[in-house]
Scaffold this active site. Structure first.
Site, short mmCIF file in Angstrom:
data_model
loop_
_atom_site.label_atom_id
_atom_site.label_comp_id
_atom_site.label_asym_id
_atom_site.label_seq_id
_atom_site.Cartn_x
_atom_site.Cartn_y
_atom_site.Cartn_z
N LYS A 165 31.02 -11.11 32.29
CA LYS A 165 30.38 -9.90 33.02
C LYS A 165 29.07 -9.53 32.59
O LYS A 165 28.12 -9.36 33.29
CB LYS A 165 31.29 -8.60 32.91
CG LYS A 165 30.66 -7.26 33.40
CD LYS A 165 31.50 -6.15 32.89
CE LYS A 165 31.46 -5.54 31.69
NZ LYS A 165 30.14 -4.47 31.68
N ARG A 205 23.09 6.19 24.25
CA ARG A 205 22.51 4.96 24.78
C ARG A 205 21.16 5.30 25.23
O ARG A 205 21.08 5.09 26.57
CB ARG A 205 23.51 4.49 25.79
CG ARG A 205 24.89 4.15 24.93
CD ARG A 205 25.87 3.11 26.06
NE ARG A 205 25.66 1.80 26.03
CZ ARG A 205 26.22 1.06 26.81
NH1 ARG A 205 27.49 1.64 27.55
NH2 ARG A 205 26.16 -0.23 27.00
N PRO A 206 20.16 5.66 24.49
CA PRO A 206 18.86 5.49 24.99
C PRO A 206 18.06 4.42 25.66
O PRO A 206 18.82 3.21 25.56
CB PRO A 206 18.05 5.92 23.79
CG PRO A 206 18.77 5.72 22.71
CD PRO A 206 20.28 5.56 22.91
N ILE A 207 17.06 4.39 26.30
CA ILE A 207 16.49 3.29 26.79
C ILE A 207 14.94 3.05 26.35
O ILE A 207 14.17 2.39 26.70
CB ILE A 207 16.38 3.11 28.23
CG1 ILE A 207 15.65 4.39 28.89
CG2 ILE A 207 17.81 2.84 28.83
CD1 ILE A 207 15.18 3.90 30.41
N ASP A 208 14.81 3.83 25.04
CA ASP A 208 13.51 3.99 24.64
C ASP A 208 12.71 2.53 24.21
O ASP A 208 11.54 2.28 24.38
CB ASP A 208 13.28 4.74 23.25
CG ASP A 208 14.20 4.53 22.05
OD1 ASP A 208 15.61 3.99 22.65
OD2 ASP A 208 13.87 4.39 21.22
N LEU A 209 13.88 1.52 23.77
CA LEU A 209 13.12 0.22 23.35
C LEU A 209 12.91 -0.60 24.51
O LEU A 209 12.05 -1.33 24.49
CB LEU A 209 14.36 -0.44 22.27
CG LEU A 209 14.74 0.18 21.01
CD1 LEU A 209 15.78 -0.42 20.28
CD2 LEU A 209 13.38 0.48 20.23
N ARG A 262 36.03 -2.93 36.16
CA ARG A 262 34.81 -3.14 36.00
C ARG A 262 34.50 -4.55 35.15
O ARG A 262 33.49 -5.00 35.25
CB ARG A 262 34.07 -2.12 35.16
CG ARG A 262 34.02 -0.67 35.92
CD ARG A 262 32.97 0.27 35.38
NE ARG A 262 32.07 -0.67 34.60
CZ ARG A 262 31.64 -0.22 33.09
NH1 ARG A 262 32.39 0.45 32.45
NH2 ARG A 262 30.86 -0.99 32.37
N ARG A 311 25.57 1.43 34.18
CA ARG A 311 24.26 1.43 33.43
C ARG A 311 23.32 0.33 33.32
O ARG A 311 22.11 0.28 33.05
CB ARG A 311 24.59 1.67 31.84
CG ARG A 311 25.45 2.93 31.67
CD ARG A 311 25.42 2.88 29.99
NE ARG A 311 24.33 2.65 29.32
CZ ARG A 311 23.26 3.64 28.97
NH1 ARG A 311 23.23 5.01 29.53
NH2 ARG A 311 21.95 3.48 28.57
N ILE A 323 27.45 0.35 15.93
CA ILE A 323 26.62 0.05 17.16
C ILE A 323 26.67 1.39 18.07
O ILE A 323 25.54 1.83 18.22
CB ILE A 323 26.91 -1.08 18.04
CG1 ILE A 323 27.18 -2.49 17.01
CG2 ILE A 323 25.80 -1.37 18.97
CD1 ILE A 323 25.87 -3.25 16.55
C1 UD1 Z 1 24.99 -4.43 25.93
C2 UD1 Z 1 26.46 -4.79 26.43
C3 UD1 Z 1 27.65 -3.83 25.99
C4 UD1 Z 1 27.59 -4.07 24.42
C5 UD1 Z 1 26.33 -3.84 23.69
C6 UD1 Z 1 26.19 -4.26 22.27
C7 UD1 Z 1 26.03 -5.19 28.82
C8 UD1 Z 1 25.71 -4.83 30.23
N1 UD1 Z 1 26.34 -4.35 28.12
O1 UD1 Z 1 24.99 -3.30 26.08
O2 UD1 Z 1 28.66 -4.25 26.61
O3 UD1 Z 1 28.60 -3.11 23.92
O4 UD1 Z 1 25.16 -4.64 24.48
O5 UD1 Z 1 26.46 -5.49 22.22
O6 UD1 Z 1 25.40 -6.40 28.45
N2 UD1 Z 1 19.61 1.33 21.47
C9 UD1 Z 1 18.44 2.36 21.56
N3 UD1 Z 1 17.29 2.21 22.29
C10 UD1 Z 1 17.37 1.44 23.26
C11 UD1 Z 1 18.52 0.53 23.67
C12 UD1 Z 1 19.36 0.44 22.72
O7 UD1 Z 1 18.42 3.03 20.44
O8 UD1 Z 1 16.47 1.54 24.21
C13 UD1 Z 1 20.64 1.32 20.60
C14 UD1 Z 1 22.10 1.52 21.07
O9 UD1 Z 1 22.13 3.09 21.51
C15 UD1 Z 1 23.03 1.03 20.42
C16 UD1 Z 1 22.39 -0.29 20.12
O10 UD1 Z 1 20.75 0.07 20.29
O11 UD1 Z 1 23.08 1.97 19.26
C17 UD1 Z 1 22.57 -1.54 20.59
O12 UD1 Z 1 22.54 -1.18 22.15
P1 UD1 Z 1 22.11 -2.44 23.31
O13 UD1 Z 1 22.45 -3.84 22.50
O14 UD1 Z 1 21.01 -2.26 23.80
O15 UD1 Z 1 23.51 -2.01 24.23
P2 UD1 Z 1 23.35 -2.43 25.72
O16 UD1 Z 1 22.38 -3.65 26.07
O17 UD1 Z 1 23.39 -1.15 26.57
#
Ligand code: UD1
Length: 428
Positions: A22, A128-132, A406, A99, A336
């Site tokens: 997935k 789950r922010p998207i700042d990065l 899902r 998401r 995480i």
């Molecule tokens: C992806 C997977 C999810 C998995 C996760 C961690 C998909 C569709 N989803 O989610 O199943 O559980 O990886 O292996 O592939 N973070 C920030 N800012 C950001 C982005 C992330 O602070 O802009 C933090 C998150 O809050 C979290 C950590 O980074 O604590 C890891 O998140 P991330 O690896 O980005 O998870 P996803 O890509 O959303």
């Protein structure tokens, strides 16, 4: 709404075919936005999230055609083509349901010079922010604006972004994916430091290279991407789902059974197989998968989730269910996501003995679980309840099946085939 009913206590034995991943599918699909040529993906899992992603791409102007499976291929075959983008906006209604919709941000910016995506907001497993995602695109030359719940990324003068260097302060799978998909069509070089190394990222890089992208360092945390003028179409098979495979391995463990995970790739899931072996299971790698067999009582474990190659957060809930039946105390730490123990109260209702303190949990092994009606708030949490139901005495009813739909293809069929008493009931 559908529910799943399980009569537990059966030892599971047999083979389960592992579907396409997935999380890989959800990052390979948006690559169709990067070319006007046809992209054909094979081994796509039949999942609600894959369908939703297809609908989102349709809204943006990508045609999708699901075709019959050809000889020697598995899963679904879908051909996508983005001749021309009708829209560069991913609306709230789509993003709030899935998401992963945020993964159109990078490729749409690369192709069209601008991209607008609704902000996803919080979700069941945390903030789950998207700042990065945004900071990485900004470092690559994008201008970012936030307004009315949407983020707009644009290249200066509607052209192309330049590319640039970005060092991720924490490892993020999604942000690495967005940055990669934006960088491949940039005018210059991008270097990503502390990039995620998950097998799904390697799958994405391999597809992009097959489409003509130039990427060095694949599989490492330092990716170097030299933007190219144009990408072309290709046919590509989605990697096997390591989380689905790990989940069924736990089904073997919790029922004292033996399951052959056909098609699973050992190299993608060594942290999982190491943990299974420490737990006392016999893990055998063979040419076409992994066989996992229980060998007496389960041993307790100490596990901490971490980015790849560490123990996946997406496996934490399933291991917790299995460890409920271990002989002693297990210690789990979730590093995480901040709110990923939503399954604990439900497992307790089935007789589990678990203490949670912040991000840590102590699982005190019990002699048995008992069936109950339970519901979960996210995908992997739902799977932990299915696992507990398989081992529990009596009947378990798992509600809110849409979470499972899902991410687990043909769940009841696969588990029935190895001896489980499990069925889906529709509530009219
Ligand atoms: C992806 C997977 C999810 C998995 C996760 C961690 C998909 C569709 N989803 O989610 O199943 O559980 O990886 O292996 O592939 N973070 C920030 N800012 C950001 C982005 C992330 O602070 O802009 C933090 C998150 O809050 C979290 C950590 O980074 O604590 C890891 O998140 P991330 O690896 O980005 O998870 P996803 O890509 O959303």
């Amino acid at each position: 709404m559908d529910s799943i009913h399980i009569v537990g206590g059966k030892r599971l034995e047999g083979a389960i075919p592992i579907s396409g991943a997935k999380n890989a599918a959800l990052t390979l699909l948006p690559c169709a936005l990067l070319t006007d040529e046809k992209l054909t993906l094979t081994n796509l899992p039949r999942l609600a999230d894959v369908d939703s992603f297809g609908h989102l791409l349709n809204m943006l102007g990508v045609s999708t055609k699901v075709e019959g499976v050809k000889k020697g291929e598995f899963g679904r075959r879908m051909t996508l083509q983005a001749d021309d983008l009708h829209s560069t906006v991913a609306p709230y209604d789509m993003v709030r349901r899935m998401r992963a919709s945020i993964l159109v941000l990078g490729p749409m910016l690369a192709r069209a010079g601008e991209s607008t995506v609704s902000l996803p907001g919080g979700c069941a497993i945390g903030d789950r922010p998207i700042d990065l995602h945004l900071r990485a695109l900004e470092a690559m030359g994008a201008e970012i604006e936030l307004a009315a719940g949407y983020v707009k990324a644009s290249a200066p003068n509607g052209g192309r972004i330049s590319g640039g260097d970005f060092s991720f302060p924490v490892v993020s799978v999604g942000a690495t994916e967005n940055a990669l998909m934006a960088a491949v069509l940039a005018t210059g070089r991008t270097q990503l430091f502390n990039a995620a190394r998950e097998p799904e990222i390697v799958d994405l890089c391999n597809l992009l290279v097959a489409m003509g992208a130039q990427i060095q360092g694949i599989g490492s945390s330092h990716l170097i991407i030299d933007g190219v003028e144009k990408l072309h179409g290709c046919t590509y098979a989605v990697m096997p789902d390591r989380i689905e495979a790990g989940s069924y391995a736990c089904a073997a463990g919790i029922t004292g059974g033996s399951i052959d995970l056909v098609g699973a790739r050992p190299e993608d899931m060594l942290a999982t197989t190491n943990a299974l072996a420490q737990c006392g299971l016999i893990v055998e790698f063979h040419d076409n998968g992994i066989k996992v067999s229980a060998d007496g009582k389960l041993r307790p474990l100490a596990l901490s989730t971490a980015p790849f190659p560490g123990f996946a957060t997406d496996m934490q809930a399933q291991f917790m269910a299995m460890l409920c039946m271990a002989d002693g105390e297990s210690f789990l730490e979730e590093t995480i996501f901040e709110n990923r123990y939503m399954h604990v109260p439900e497992l307790r209702r089935m007789g589990a003995n678990i203490d949670v303190r912040g991000r840590s949990a102590i699982v005190h092994g019990v002699n048995g679980l008992t069936g109950a009606s339970v519901m979960a708030t996210d995908l992997r949490a739902s799977m932990s309840l299915i696992l507990a139901g398989l081992a529990a005495e009596g009947e378990t009813e798992v509600l809110r099946v849409y979470h499972l739909d899902r991410g687990y293809e043909r769940l009841e069929e696969k588990l029935s085939a190895v001896g489980a008493t499990i069925e889906r009931r529709s509530a009219g």
